[in-house]
Write an enzyme that holds these catalytic residues in place. Structure first.
Site: not given
Length: 249
Positions: A116, A207-209
């Site tokens: 993301m 912001g990440s996964r």
């Protein structure tokens, strides 16, 4: 001279207009309210001293509103389907050992990762219906979440969903991973909760996964680089089936 609209026609027109506005304006998740309030205060203060900086903070505040949007989703419901837990891009598909804290069998396991960026919706959704068996938070680094090693090194929050397919018990691992900008993983659920596919279970700020660890026999139905929509895009089928082939056009 034209006649004015009848009262009922006017009411219907107004109702349609309100409904159009309602569908256009995306709801904002309550986790974003404090940040939006801070943005409004800073915008007013900055605008008082400098029109230029007032506009800058206004744009940033609007972006925060956009970041914390929480739109409705239409989730496919069928036995064995695994939907994306996050909006973003499928950036990794690999066979790896799952994180030991998830207590999944330490054998090579299919993992699908959705990255993301700061413009994606960050509300995460449950990929399969079932019971949350456990939740485990692991402190760590804040490396670029697109990197493969982020699964092992970054701050993360993992959970295992106990589900079933064709009467056979299955366990699906889901791990939220913080990234370069992300500094806060927020969970909405607890161990023992029973959730339906597509329900919200958490979010990651800025912001990440999210990694999904699939049980043996599952088939991945997405390709690298594909855009995924949380709660809608089908990532895999627990029942197996033919592999899909993808190409860039």
């Amino acid at each position: 001279m034209s006649a004015s609209p009848r009262p009922r026609e006017s009411e219907k027109t107004m109702t349609d207009l309100i409904e159009t506005i309602r569908r256009t304006l995306v709801p904002i998740h309550k986790e974003g309210y404090p940040f939006i309030l801070i943005g409004i205060v800073l915008t007013v203060l900055a605008g008082y001293f400098s029109q230029f900086f007032g506009w800058i903070f206004l744009i940033l505040t609007l972006w925060v509103c956009y970041f914390f949007r929480d739109p409705e989703r239409v989730t496919p419901v069928a036995d064995g389907l695994v939907v994306s837990p996050a909006d973003g891009r499928v950036n990794l598909i690999a066979t790896v050992l799952p994180p030991p804290e998830l207590d999944l069998p330490q054998v090579p396991t299919l993992r699908v990762s959705v990255f993301m960026n700061v413009f994606d919706c960050h509300v995460n959704r449950v990929p399969v219906a079932g019971r949350i068996g456990q939740i485990h938070y692991t402190p760590g680094l804040f490396l670029n979440a697109e990197l493969d090693k982020a699964s092992d090194d970054n701050e993360r929050n993992g959970m295992v969903i106990e589900t079933s397919h064709a009467g056979v018990a299955k366990r699906v691992g889901v791990v939220q991973i913080a990234g370069l900008v992300a500094r806060r993983i927020v969970g909405f659920v607890s161990a023992g909760d029973v959730l339906g596919v597509g329900e919200r279970f958490g979010l990651i700020r800025f912001g990440s996964r999210v990694d999904v660890y699939l049980p043996a026999g599952a088939t991945v139905l997405v390709g690298l680089g594909q855009k995924a929509v949380a709660g809608e895009t089908v990532l895999a089928d627990l029942g197996g089936g033919p592999d899909r082939v993808f190409k860039r056009i």
